[in-house]
Scaffold this motif. Structure first.
Motif, mmCIF file in Angstrom:
data_model
loop_
_atom_site.group_PDB
_atom_site.id
_atom_site.type_symbol
_atom_site.label_atom_id
_atom_site.label_comp_id
_atom_site.label_asym_id
_atom_site.label_seq_id
_atom_site.Cartn_x
_atom_site.Cartn_y
_atom_site.Cartn_z
ATOM 1 N N LEU A 152 9.804 37.529 32.201
ATOM 2 C CA LEU A 152 10.481 37.982 30.984
ATOM 3 C C LEU A 152 10.567 36.905 29.906
ATOM 4 C CD1 LEU A 152 13.409 39.857 32.759
ATOM 5 C CD2 LEU A 152 11.518 40.927 31.506
ATOM 6 N N LEU A 153 10.130 35.690 30.199
ATOM 7 C CA LEU A 153 10.315 34.572 29.269
ATOM 8 C C LEU A 153 9.664 34.806 27.908
ATOM 9 C CD1 LEU A 153 9.918 31.303 31.376
ATOM 10 C CD2 LEU A 153 11.965 32.136 30.219
ATOM 11 N N HIS A 154 8.495 35.432 27.888
ATOM 12 C CA HIS A 154 7.797 35.632 26.612
ATOM 13 C C HIS A 154 8.156 36.962 25.959
ATOM 14 C CE1 HIS A 154 5.377 37.533 29.691
ATOM 15 N NE2 HIS A 154 4.607 38.114 28.804
ATOM 16 N N GLU A 155 9.235 37.590 26.457
ATOM 17 C CA GLU A 155 9.795 38.827 25.905
ATOM 18 C C GLU A 155 8.752 39.941 25.798
ATOM 19 O OE1 GLU A 155 11.708 37.544 22.269
ATOM 20 O OE2 GLU A 155 13.489 36.896 23.393
ATOM 21 N N PRO A 156 8.184 40.329 26.925
ATOM 22 C CA PRO A 156 7.156 41.379 26.918
ATOM 23 C C PRO A 156 7.767 42.751 26.652
ATOM 24 C CG PRO A 156 7.744 40.839 29.169
ATOM 25 C CD PRO A 156 8.476 39.855 28.296
ATOM 26 N N ALA A 157 6.929 43.653 26.138
ATOM 27 C CA ALA A 157 7.355 45.042 25.951
ATOM 28 C C ALA A 157 7.128 45.857 27.214
ATOM 29 C CB ALA A 157 6.587 45.663 24.780
ATOM 30 N N LEU A 158 6.251 45.358 28.089
ATOM 31 C CA LEU A 158 5.885 46.047 29.321
ATOM 32 C C LEU A 158 6.032 45.087 30.495
ATOM 33 C CD1 LEU A 158 4.475 48.400 30.939
ATOM 34 C CD2 LEU A 158 2.294 47.279 30.338
ATOM 35 N N LEU A 159 6.653 45.570 31.563
ATOM 36 C CA LEU A 159 6.811 44.791 32.785
ATOM 37 C C LEU A 159 6.170 45.567 33.923
ATOM 38 C CD1 LEU A 159 8.172 42.268 34.103
ATOM 39 C CD2 LEU A 159 10.203 43.700 34.445
ATOM 40 N N VAL A 160 5.228 44.942 34.629
ATOM 41 C CA VAL A 160 4.582 45.600 35.759
ATOM 42 C C VAL A 160 4.893 44.806 37.020
ATOM 43 C CG1 VAL A 160 2.766 46.632 34.358
ATOM 44 C CG2 VAL A 160 2.356 44.422 35.411
ATOM 45 N N LEU A 161 5.286 45.537 38.065
ATOM 46 C CA LEU A 161 5.715 44.902 39.311
ATOM 47 C C LEU A 161 5.025 45.601 40.477
ATOM 48 C CD1 LEU A 161 8.523 45.662 37.429
ATOM 49 C CD2 LEU A 161 9.317 43.731 38.797
ATOM 50 N N ASP A 162 4.304 44.833 41.270
ATOM 51 C CA ASP A 162 3.551 45.385 42.390
ATOM 52 C C ASP A 162 4.326 45.179 43.687
ATOM 53 O OD1 ASP A 162 1.657 46.382 44.084
ATOM 54 O OD2 ASP A 162 0.235 44.735 43.852
ATOM 55 N N GLU A 163 5.006 46.225 44.148
ATOM 56 C CA GLU A 163 5.800 46.187 45.381
ATOM 57 C C GLU A 163 6.662 44.920 45.443
ATOM 58 O OE1 GLU A 163 4.882 48.225 48.617
ATOM 59 O OE2 GLU A 163 2.949 49.030 48.013
ATOM 60 N N PRO A 164 7.519 44.713 44.438
ATOM 61 C CA PRO A 164 8.246 43.443 44.336
ATOM 62 C C PRO A 164 9.321 43.230 45.376
ATOM 63 C CG PRO A 164 9.056 44.989 42.703
ATOM 64 C CD PRO A 164 7.840 45.631 43.332
ATOM 65 N N THR A 165 9.691 44.275 46.131
ATOM 66 C CA THR A 165 10.770 44.114 47.111
ATOM 67 C C THR A 165 10.273 44.019 48.544
ATOM 68 O OG1 THR A 165 11.082 46.509 47.337
ATOM 69 C CG2 THR A 165 12.356 45.388 45.618
ATOM 70 N N VAL A 166 8.954 43.929 48.732
ATOM 71 C CA VAL A 166 8.401 43.838 50.086
ATOM 72 C C VAL A 166 8.962 42.606 50.806
ATOM 73 C CG1 VAL A 166 6.306 43.353 51.398
ATOM 74 C CG2 VAL A 166 6.284 45.102 49.632
ATOM 75 N N GLY A 167 9.463 42.810 52.001
ATOM 76 C CA GLY A 167 9.975 41.710 52.802
ATOM 77 C C GLY A 167 11.415 41.325 52.531
ATOM 78 N N LEU A 168 12.079 41.989 51.582
ATOM 79 C CA LEU A 168 13.460 41.654 51.260
ATOM 80 C C LEU A 168 14.425 42.554 52.034
ATOM 81 C CD1 LEU A 168 13.275 41.207 47.375
ATOM 82 C CD2 LEU A 168 12.806 39.532 49.179
ATOM 83 N N ASP A 169 15.628 42.049 52.257
ATOM 84 C CA ASP A 169 16.618 42.885 52.922
ATOM 85 C C ASP A 169 17.183 43.905 51.928
ATOM 86 O OD1 ASP A 169 18.529 41.542 51.356
ATOM 87 O OD2 ASP A 169 19.065 40.158 52.968
ATOM 88 N N VAL A 170 17.961 44.846 52.432
ATOM 89 C CA VAL A 170 18.435 45.961 51.600
ATOM 90 C C VAL A 170 19.263 45.493 50.406
ATOM 91 C CG1 VAL A 170 19.865 48.048 51.580
ATOM 92 C CG2 VAL A 170 18.275 47.637 53.469
ATOM 93 N N PRO A 171 20.239 44.591 50.563
ATOM 94 C CA PRO A 171 21.014 44.154 49.389
ATOM 95 C C PRO A 171 20.143 43.490 48.316
ATOM 96 C CG PRO A 171 22.163 43.562 51.396
ATOM 97 C CD PRO A 171 20.792 44.021 51.811
ATOM 98 N N ALA A 172 19.188 42.665 48.733
ATOM 99 C CA ALA A 172 18.309 41.999 47.765
ATOM 100 C C ALA A 172 17.426 43.011 47.051
ATOM 101 C CB ALA A 172 17.450 40.949 48.468
ATOM 102 N N ARG A 173 16.894 43.981 47.801
ATOM 103 C CA ARG A 173 16.086 45.041 47.203
ATOM 104 C C ARG A 173 16.884 45.795 46.154
ATOM 105 N NH1 ARG A 173 14.856 49.130 51.255
ATOM 106 N NH2 ARG A 173 14.104 50.233 49.433
ATOM 107 N N ARG A 174 18.094 46.213 46.535
ATOM 108 C CA ARG A 174 18.923 47.011 45.635
ATOM 109 C C ARG A 174 19.267 46.248 44.372
ATOM 110 N NH1 ARG A 174 18.727 51.379 44.031
ATOM 111 N NH2 ARG A 174 18.150 51.875 46.182
ATOM 112 N N ALA A 175 19.570 44.957 44.488
ATOM 113 C CA ALA A 175 19.923 44.153 43.315
ATOM 114 C C ALA A 175 18.768 44.085 42.324
ATOM 115 C CB ALA A 175 20.327 42.744 43.754
ATOM 116 N N ILE A 176 17.548 43.921 42.824
ATOM 117 C CA ILE A 176 16.398 43.830 41.934
ATOM 118 C C ILE A 176 16.086 45.180 41.301
ATOM 119 C CG2 ILE A 176 13.901 43.418 41.878
ATOM 120 C CD1 ILE A 176 14.371 41.138 43.871
ATOM 121 N N VAL A 177 16.165 46.249 42.086
ATOM 122 C CA VAL A 177 15.929 47.590 41.551
ATOM 123 C C VAL A 177 16.921 47.894 40.435
ATOM 124 C CG1 VAL A 177 16.054 50.058 42.074
ATOM 125 C CG2 VAL A 177 14.883 48.511 43.659
#
Length: 246
Positions: A152-177
């Protein structure tokens, strides 16, 4: 009508002769929308992201980012997009701050501006106090937050995330979502979020169901459910990815 943040039309990609990972894929992501690219493992999600980020190049089809053709003006198009890849890409032996400032320098962001944006992003993610720690000292969820702050540093208009929560526990997944959904609501950022986890998708989101390299359904979750005659997205997904749908 405003140009979509991401527009893909007629995109195909083959590994070797006749082995198509993607076949005639078309989709659009509007400004401020959260669009989930939902598909089982091997559906073609990562290949699509490789094409959108120009790691691969397709001989046909069109990818436009904010109205800019990716093939014709790659630097300008990519400059409007932030990316979080499935595999971690942080330097483990640099601090959080060093990782972010290095990325900012690659984008030509002045040092003072980069420092301010880095701190702001980390504060929103609850990571401000970790800025001086090496990435190696962070757990998986915290590393993902740093990657998100970097994207997000360069202030994009579009953010694409490829399975960004793989390997994370449920609380960490939920926080990012939840954080990424907030970016859509509060900052108008368009999001394309690849996942095979249906619980990461809300009823108010848009969804593109991909199976064996083809788009099987696209639209708001409620409309996809209506079209398949299902009560839930889980049921819709099951029907759309059944063997007879191949």
């Amino acid at each position: 009508m405003a140009e979509p943040a991401l527009l893909i039309e007629g995109l195909s990609y083959a590994y070797g002769r006749g082995t198509f990972a993607l076949k005639d894929v078309s989709l659009a992501v509007g400004a401020g929308s959260f669009t989930a690219l939902l598909g089982p493992n091997g559906a073609g999600k990562t290949t699509l992201f490789a094409l959108v980020t120009r790691l691969f190049e397709s001989p046909g089809g069109t990818i436009r980012i904010g109205g800019i053709d990716l093939r014709r003006e790659p630097a300008q198009a990519l400059g409007r997009m932030g990316v979080v890849f499935q595999q971690p890409t942080l330097d483990l032996d640099l601090t959080v701050r060093q990782n972010l400032l290095y990325f900012a320098a690659l984008h030509g962001i002045p040092r003072r501006t980069a420092e301010a944006r880095a701190r702001e992003s980390l504060e929103r993610l609850g990571m401000a106090e970790r800025i001086g720690e090496t990435v190696r000292a962070l757990n998986g969820g915290h590393r993902r937050r740093v990657e998100l702050a970097r994207a997000l540093l360069h202030e994009p208009a579009l953010l694409v995330l490829d399975e960004p929560t793989v390997g994370l526990d449920v609380p960490a997944r939920r926080a990012i979502v939840e954080h990424v959904h907030a970016l859509c609501r509060e900052r108008g950022i368009a999001v394309l979020w690849a996942t095979h986890l249906i619980d990461e998708i809300g009823d108010g989101d848009r969804v593109v169901v991909i199976h064996r390299g083809r788009v099987r359904a696209a639209g708001p979750v409620t409309e996809v459910n209506r079209a398949t005659g299902a009560d839930t997205l889980t049921e819709s997904f099951t029907r759309l990815t059944a063997k007879e749908a191949a």
